[in-house]
Design a protein around this motif. Structure first.
Motif, PDB file in Angstrom:
ATOM      1  N   ILE A 286      56.321  62.511  56.194  1.00 57.23           N
ATOM      2  CA  ILE A 286      55.413  61.410  55.846  1.00 57.23           C
ATOM      3  C   ILE A 286      55.643  60.933  54.417  1.00 57.23           C
ATOM      4  O   ILE A 286      55.707  59.723  54.156  1.00 57.23           O
ATOM      5  CB  ILE A 286      53.945  61.861  56.047  1.00 57.23           C
ATOM      6  CG1 ILE A 286      53.664  62.078  57.536  1.00 57.23           C
ATOM      7  CG2 ILE A 286      52.989  60.815  55.471  1.00 57.23           C
ATOM      8  CD1 ILE A 286      52.346  62.756  57.823  1.00 57.23           C
ATOM      9  N   ILE A 287      55.786  61.864  53.472  1.00 55.53           N
ATOM     10  CA  ILE A 287      55.934  61.468  52.067  1.00 55.53           C
ATOM     11  C   ILE A 287      57.231  60.702  51.847  1.00 55.53           C
ATOM     12  O   ILE A 287      57.303  59.794  51.010  1.00 55.53           O
ATOM     13  CB  ILE A 287      55.847  62.694  51.130  1.00 55.53           C
ATOM     14  CG1 ILE A 287      55.583  62.261  49.681  1.00 55.53           C
ATOM     15  CG2 ILE A 287      57.093  63.531  51.182  1.00 55.53           C
ATOM     16  CD1 ILE A 287      54.271  61.597  49.461  1.00 55.53           C
ATOM     17  N   ASN A 288      58.275  61.023  52.611  1.00 51.68           N
ATOM     18  CA  ASN A 288      59.525  60.283  52.480  1.00 51.68           C
ATOM     19  C   ASN A 288      59.415  58.855  53.005  1.00 51.68           C
ATOM     20  O   ASN A 288      60.100  57.954  52.510  1.00 51.68           O
ATOM     21  CB  ASN A 288      60.662  61.027  53.183  1.00 51.68           C
ATOM     22  CG  ASN A 288      61.327  62.042  52.283  1.00 51.68           C
ATOM     23  OD1 ASN A 288      62.064  61.687  51.370  1.00 51.68           O
ATOM     24  ND2 ASN A 288      61.058  63.319  52.524  1.00 51.68           N
ATOM     25  N   ILE A 289      58.545  58.633  53.996  1.00 50.00           N
ATOM     26  CA  ILE A 289      58.289  57.261  54.455  1.00 50.00           C
ATOM     27  C   ILE A 289      57.712  56.438  53.310  1.00 50.00           C
ATOM     28  O   ILE A 289      58.099  55.282  53.082  1.00 50.00           O
ATOM     29  CB  ILE A 289      57.326  57.272  55.659  1.00 50.00           C
ATOM     30  CG1 ILE A 289      57.990  57.918  56.880  1.00 50.00           C
ATOM     31  CG2 ILE A 289      56.872  55.845  55.994  1.00 50.00           C
ATOM     32  CD1 ILE A 289      57.057  58.106  58.064  1.00 50.00           C
ATOM     33  N   PHE A 290      56.809  57.056  52.555  1.00 50.11           N
ATOM     34  CA  PHE A 290      56.198  56.344  51.426  1.00 50.11           C
ATOM     35  C   PHE A 290      57.191  56.114  50.288  1.00 50.11           C
ATOM     36  O   PHE A 290      57.157  55.082  49.618  1.00 50.11           O
ATOM     37  CB  PHE A 290      54.964  57.093  50.938  1.00 50.11           C
ATOM     38  CG  PHE A 290      53.773  56.925  51.836  1.00 50.11           C
ATOM     39  CD1 PHE A 290      53.047  55.742  51.821  1.00 50.11           C
ATOM     40  CD2 PHE A 290      53.399  57.923  52.720  1.00 50.11           C
ATOM     41  CE1 PHE A 290      51.947  55.561  52.646  1.00 50.11           C
ATOM     42  CE2 PHE A 290      52.303  57.759  53.563  1.00 50.11           C
ATOM     43  CZ  PHE A 290      51.570  56.580  53.533  1.00 50.11           C
ATOM     44  N   PHE A 291      58.106  57.064  50.058  1.00 53.77           N
ATOM     45  CA  PHE A 291      59.146  56.854  49.046  1.00 53.77           C
ATOM     46  C   PHE A 291      59.999  55.638  49.408  1.00 53.77           C
ATOM     47  O   PHE A 291      60.317  54.808  48.550  1.00 53.77           O
ATOM     48  CB  PHE A 291      60.042  58.089  48.940  1.00 53.77           C
ATOM     49  CG  PHE A 291      59.638  59.044  47.860  1.00 53.77           C
ATOM     50  CD1 PHE A 291      59.670  58.665  46.524  1.00 53.77           C
ATOM     51  CD2 PHE A 291      59.227  60.332  48.164  1.00 53.77           C
ATOM     52  CE1 PHE A 291      59.296  59.537  45.524  1.00 53.77           C
ATOM     53  CE2 PHE A 291      58.839  61.207  47.168  1.00 53.77           C
ATOM     54  CZ  PHE A 291      58.879  60.821  45.847  1.00 53.77           C
ATOM     55  N   LEU A 292      60.381  55.536  50.663  1.00 55.87           N
ATOM     56  CA  LEU A 292      61.184  54.399  51.113  1.00 55.87           C
ATOM     57  C   LEU A 292      60.392  53.090  51.002  1.00 55.87           C
ATOM     58  O   LEU A 292      60.952  52.043  50.642  1.00 55.87           O
ATOM     59  CB  LEU A 292      61.645  54.629  52.557  1.00 55.87           C
ATOM     60  CG  LEU A 292      62.685  55.741  52.733  1.00 55.87           C
ATOM     61  CD1 LEU A 292      62.811  56.142  54.200  1.00 55.87           C
ATOM     62  CD2 LEU A 292      64.036  55.320  52.182  1.00 55.87           C
ATOM     63  N   SER A 293      59.098  53.160  51.285  1.00 50.36           N
ATOM     64  CA  SER A 293      58.253  51.970  51.169  1.00 50.36           C
ATOM     65  C   SER A 293      58.159  51.502  49.718  1.00 50.36           C
ATOM     66  O   SER A 293      58.189  50.293  49.439  1.00 50.36           O
ATOM     67  CB  SER A 293      56.850  52.263  51.718  1.00 50.36           C
ATOM     68  OG  SER A 293      56.906  52.623  53.087  1.00 50.36           O
ATOM     69  N   VAL A 294      58.048  52.472  48.790  1.00 51.91           N
ATOM     70  CA  VAL A 294      58.059  52.132  47.366  1.00 51.91           C
ATOM     71  C   VAL A 294      59.347  51.397  47.024  1.00 51.91           C
ATOM     72  O   VAL A 294      59.346  50.384  46.312  1.00 51.91           O
ATOM     73  CB  VAL A 294      57.918  53.394  46.491  1.00 51.91           C
ATOM     74  CG1 VAL A 294      58.232  53.082  45.021  1.00 51.91           C
ATOM     75  CG2 VAL A 294      56.517  53.963  46.600  1.00 51.91           C
TER      76      VAL A 294
END
Length: 494
Positions: A286-294
């Protein structure tokens, strides 16, 4: 942003870590506490704290930047993350039960019983070399940011900046070791996750978008493609290369790495360790999805306001520190500091543990917690801090991105031989390796892989290796062990 404000922030941050260190080590600072936290850690703290250790300043800066890279990466990194998730499941179901059954402090002790003393020392040596280079490189990238935005203003030499960082890390880990790190890493992971969410909020605010509008903008942008199935031969982004590479790199660089496994071994039993790994896996994805979104939002922001960066790694720090304002800049520094120091403090503890157990034979001596043994451990801890310092200074002296990247790549190649060693030990029970030949096999394998990585397009019909090269690396080691081994039946007969 004012260097004085950033410096005050860094000082305050480390004061918090020092207070935690004092609280966690005031009752006990012996070797049991340092190595395995008395095997009494809470699984949920370990699971959460491992996020900060598994990620790093490299991930924090590079993953968002690569989303808009000229190579067309977009969200392709998520294919690698899915492979990571599969690797974590293998670790939880195959390797952790083995480590707990043998009650290991250093995971490389398994190799001694399965293959022999030379194989055991080779495996431990591979970890020490890889971890020193990899952790030094990660810390080096962050020290450059600190140097540029803080210490250059005070005319502090680069070497002194490195020394300050390592002294701060050493100061809050040398007593409590793993027991302290489990708490500090949980705190640093919280800061890391918070900084990602706040970064999304601040970027959306600057773009005058709601969260839902930002999600639509990412979905409809040219950065959102996740899966790549075209051009298997020459593309490094193909799904099979990314997924399999992510799987085997995770097994090698996490499951066969003393650093992350040491945290799992601090738990009471195998059930808690597996619960930790499964929970960690879900949060990690999940946290990597947010990194990519950033990353996608940063590129949308850069395109809108005409911001140009020479390298993709500069995108996040450039926008966060120069365009979004004081609070977003502080949030960025918080996340970057948390991501990097969570990795480095854990690495120094793991390096100290491995050397003490695997080369000084702490686990085979009488009183592990005697004053003499604790004193030796302190000396080893200082020595590895010094070695890390020298490695970072050398990186800076080289000052060549291609050479430094090659050094980091070579460090990752060394985990391939660990895959081969463990695979042979686990799956080939009827053959005995020629123990003294093992170090040479483990040197030849990464050397062959380095040649393949640079020349494969020429000799393999245009095929370009990506992360899946670690599979070839492990296979070469495995085949080398097989070809030089003898049947245990024949040995017994003789």
């Amino acid at each position: 942003m004012s260097p004085g404000i950033l410096l005050s922030f860094i000082i305050g941050y480390f004061l918090v870590l020092l207070i935690i260190s004092w609280l966690t080590s005031k009752k006990s600072s012996d070797n049991d506490t340092f190595f395995v936290a008395n095997r009494n850690s809470k699984w949920y703290l370990v699971a959460f704290g491992m996020i900060g250790t598994a990620l790093s300043g490299v991930t924090f800066i590079s993953v968002p930047g690569k989303v808009g890279a000229p190579s067309g990466d977009e969200f392709s990194y998520f294919q690698f993350v899915l492979g990571n998730a599969a690797g974590f499941i293998i670790i939880a179901t195959v390797l952790l039960p083995l480590y707990y059954r043998l009650k290991l402090t250093s995971i490389y002790s398994y190799i001694e019983g399965a293959l022999g003393t030379w194989s055991y020392k080779t495996a431990a040596g591979i970890f020490l070399i890889s971890r020193v280079i990899g952790s030094a490189f990660r810390l080096y990238l962050v020290v450059i940011v600190l140097q540029k935005f803080i210490f250059d203003s005070y005319h502090v030499p680069f070497a002194v900046t490195v020394m300050i960082c390592l002294l701060l890390i050493w100061s809050y880990t040398f007593k409590g070791g793993l027991k302290t790190i489990i708490i500090t890493d949980s705190l640093q992971t919280f800061f890391l996750v918070l900084s990602v969410f706040l970064s999304i909020f601040f970027i959306c605010q600057s773009l005058h978008m709601s969260i839902f509008e930002a999600a639509d903008a990412i979905k409809n942008s040219s950065y959102s493609q996740i899966f790549f199935f075209n051009d298997f031969v020459s593309s490094k982004l193909h799904f099979s290369k990314a997924f399999l590479g992510g799987l085997f790199i995770t097994v090698g660089m996490t499951g066969l790495d003393q650093d992350l496994m040491q945290k799992n071994l601090s738990l009471k039993n195998i059930k808690e360790a597996q619960k930790n790994m499964f929970s960690f896996t879900g949060v990690f994805v999940i946290i990597n999805i947010f990194f990519l979104s950033v990353g996608a939002l940063l590129w949308i922001y850069a395109n809108k306001y005409g911001i140009h960066v020479d390298k993709t790694d500069y995108l996040y720090p450039t926008i966060a520190l120069n365009y979004l304002g004081v609070v977003p800049a502080m949030v960025f520094m918080l996340g970057l500091t948390a991501a990097t120091f969570a990795t480095t403090d854990s690495a120094l503890t793991a390096l100290t543990t491995s050397f003490c157990v695997d080369f000084l034979n702490f686990n085979k001596k009488g009183d592990l917690n005697s004053k003499k043994m604790v004193g030796i451990r302190h000396t080893v801890h200082v020595a590895f801090s010094g070695l890390m310092f020298l490695t970072i200074v050398i990186f800076n002296a080289i000052n060549n991105d291609a050479v430094v990247s090659a050094i980091f790549a070579v460090a990752s190649y060394t985990y391939g031989p660990l895959l081969g060693l463990y695979s042979f030990g686990l799956f080939v029970s009827n053959r005995q390796v020629r123990d003294k030949l093992v170090p040479f096999i483990c040197l030849i394998s990464p050397a062959v892989c380095y040649f393949l990585s640079t020349e494969s397009a020429k000799f393999l019909g245009g095929y370009v290796f990506s992360n899946e090269l670690i599979i070839v690396n492990g296979l070469i080691t495995f085949v080398g062990l097989w070809l030089t081994s003898t049947s245990k039946t024949k040995v017994a007969t003789l």
